[in-house]
Design a protein around this motif. Structure first.
Motif, short mmCIF file in Angstrom:
data_model
loop_
_atom_site.label_atom_id
_atom_site.label_comp_id
_atom_site.label_asym_id
_atom_site.label_seq_id
_atom_site.Cartn_x
_atom_site.Cartn_y
_atom_site.Cartn_z
N ARG A 38 39.71 54.16 -24.96
CA ARG A 38 39.85 52.74 -25.16
C ARG A 38 40.97 52.10 -24.12
O ARG A 38 41.19 51.30 -23.51
N LYS A 50 45.15 46.01 -30.20
CA LYS A 50 44.65 45.96 -29.08
C LYS A 50 45.71 46.27 -27.79
O LYS A 50 45.61 46.93 -26.79
N GLU A 93 46.78 50.33 -34.02
CA GLU A 93 45.20 50.00 -33.82
C GLU A 93 45.22 48.59 -33.13
O GLU A 93 44.05 48.16 -32.71
N ASN A 107 40.53 62.03 -24.36
CA ASN A 107 41.01 61.26 -25.45
C ASN A 107 41.38 59.87 -25.01
O ASN A 107 41.73 59.58 -24.09
N ASN A 108 41.43 58.94 -26.33
CA ASN A 108 41.83 57.49 -26.03
C ASN A 108 41.00 57.07 -25.13
O ASN A 108 41.43 56.42 -23.94
N LYS A 130 45.83 53.64 -30.52
CA LYS A 130 44.59 53.51 -30.13
C LYS A 130 44.15 52.19 -29.50
O LYS A 130 43.16 51.46 -29.39
N CYS A 131 45.41 51.73 -28.98
CA CYS A 131 45.45 50.25 -28.35
C CYS A 131 44.77 50.45 -26.81
O CYS A 131 44.51 51.62 -26.39
N GLU A 132 44.44 49.31 -26.07
CA GLU A 132 44.00 49.21 -24.76
C GLU A 132 45.13 49.08 -23.80
O GLU A 132 45.08 49.68 -22.67
N LYS A 189 49.00 58.99 -30.94
CA LYS A 189 47.97 58.32 -31.99
C LYS A 189 47.55 57.11 -31.68
O LYS A 189 46.82 56.37 -32.38
#
Length: 349
Positions: free
Chosen positions: A261, A212, A210, A258-259, A231-233, A229
Motif C-alpha cells: 500500500r 492511511k 493502520e 512487503n507493504n 500499513k499506511c499509504e 509494521k
C-alpha cells in the motif's frame, strides 16, 4: 422580525455581506431565517471541532490544516443564572437540544461564544452533533467531521462513527486511550500528531499504524520495529531517531514485496551524514526528473506544504537520488537523500 418583510432581493443583498459566523447566528433565529441562509450559495468545505482547553469547544470551517476559520465557540463553566440579568439569556433550540445560553464576542476576532449553563456531558454531545447536522443542512458543508483535540477531553466529542482527519494535541493520557479513540472513531484520511504530543500517546499504540496517512511531528519513539509494521499509504516523520541501518532495513523490506500500500515516506532530521552510505547499499537506476515527475497525494500536500517547498530546488539540496525497482511486480520507487533526510516515493508510471 421586520427584516423578513423586506423583498427577497433586499435581504439577499444584506446576507451576502455578513460574515459566516454572523450568518450562523442568524440561521438560529427561526425556521424562516434558517431557510434564507440555506438558499444562499455556500462553498462546499469541511468543518472541524477543536477541543484544546477544558470546558470549551470551538467549531469552524477548514480547507487546509492549521488554517481553520472559527465560526462559534461555547463554554459550559458553571454559572449561577440567578445572579445574572435573565434578559441577557436566551434558549437556543437546535434539533432536540435546548440550551440556556448568552452570546458574547471574543475581542478583536469577533468570534461569537455561547456562554452556557453547566450541562451534563450527553447534552453537550447532542448539541455538538446537532450543530454539525445544522451546518450540513443550512451551509451545505461536507458531512464528514474533523477533530483537533487533546484526548483528555475525548468524551465531549459529538456522536459519529467516522472522522476525516484528526489532529492530536498535548494530553496527559496514554496509548490505551488513543486506541480507544481509534476503536470508536474510524479515521478515513489522516492523523497529524503535533510536536507537543508526549511519547506515551502513540508509542505503544498499534491502531494508529493502520491509518492511511500519518504525519508525526515528534517521533523519537518510532523505531524500526514499528516502522516495518506501518500499513499506511503516506508517512512523514520529523525528529526521529531512525539511523542508517534502520533505513536500509526499511528499503529492503519494501523491495522484498512487503507493504504494497505504501506510496511515500519522508524521514526528517534522522539520517544525518549517512545519506551516501544508505544509497550505496542499493543498485539504483538513474532518475530523470523530466520523465519521472514528483507528485504527492493530496493529504501530503496539505499537511507538509512547508516541509516540501524547499525540495523544488533539487540541485541545491539533493545529495543522492535514484530509482529502486521491485522484482516481484516491477514497481519503481524514487529515493532521494539530502542532509539529515530521506525521501521515498513510489512512481506512478
Amino acid at each position: 422580525m421586520r427584516f423578513l418583510n423586506f423583498p427577497f432581493l433586499v435581504y439577499e443583498n444584506i446576507l451576502k455581506h455578513l460574515e459566516p459566523s454572523e450568518l450562523l447566528l442568524f440561521s438560529f433565529c427561526s425556521l424562516k431565517t434558517r431557510a434564507l441562509v440555506s438558499k444562499m450559495r455556500h462553498a462546499s468545505t469541511y468543518t472541524i471541532f477543536i477541543l484544546d482547553k477544558p470546558e470549551k469547544m470551538s467549531y469552524g470551517f477548514v480547507e487546509k490544516p492549521e488554517k481553520e476559520q472559527i465560526l462559534l465557540s461555547w463554554t459550559w463553566k458553571k454559572i449561577a443564572m440567578e445572579s445574572e440579568n435573565l434578559d441577557n439569556w436566551t434558549q437556543l433550540k437546535l434539533k432536540d437540544v435546548h440550551l440556556d445560553c448568552r452570546v458574547t464576542f471574543h475581542g478583536k476576532l469577533n468570534i461569537p461564544t455561547l456562554l452556557c449553563r453547566c450541562e451534563d456531558v450527553p447534552t453537550r454531545k447532542r448539541f455538538a452533533t446537532a450543530l454539525h447536522s445544522h451546518m450540513c443542512e443550512v451551509f451545505h458543508v461536507k458531512p464528514e467531521m474533523q477533530f483537533k483535540l487533546s484526548l483528555d477531553y475525548m468524551n465531549e466529542l459529538p456522536d459519529t462513527n467516522t472522522v476525516r482527519d484528526v489532529t492530536f494535541l498535548k494530553s496527559s493520557v496514554n496509548s490505551t486511550v488513543a486506541d480507544e479513540f481509534f476503536e470508536k472513531f474510524h479515521v478515513t484520511r489522516a492523523l497529524f500528531s503535533k510536536r507537543c504530543v508526549p511519547d506515551r500517546l502513540l508509542k505503544d499504540s498499534y491502531k494508529f499504524l493502520e491509518i492511511k496517512n500519518l504525519f508525526v511531528s515528534w517521533s523519537s519513539w518510532l523505531d524500526i520495529s514499528l516502522l516495518l509494521k506501518v500499513k499506511c499509504e503516506n508517512l512523514v516523520v520529523q525528529c526521529s531517531t531512525l539511523h542508517k541501518k534502520d533505513m536500509i532495513d526499511f528499503l529492503n523490506n519494501w523491495l522484498e514485496g512487503n507493504n504494497t500500500r505504501l506510496k511515500a515516506v519522508s524521514v526528517f532530521r534522522s539520517v544525518a551524514n549517512d545519506a551516501h552510505l544508505i544509497m550505496d547499499n542499493f543498485n539504483l537506476e538513474a532518475w530523470d526528473p523530466k520523465v519521472d515527475k514528483i507528485k504527492y497525494d493530496e493529504p501530503v500536500r496539505d499537511y507538509c506544504e512547508g516541509l516540501f517547498c524547499f525540495m523544488c530546488d533539487i540541485n541545491k539540496y539533493m545529495l543522492r537520488s535514484g530509482i529502486l525497482r521491485r522484482k516481484s511486480d516491477g514497481t519503481r520507487a524514487l529515493v532521494r537523500a539530502t542532509y539529515e533526510q530521506l525521501h521515498f516515493l513510489v512512481l506512478k508510471n
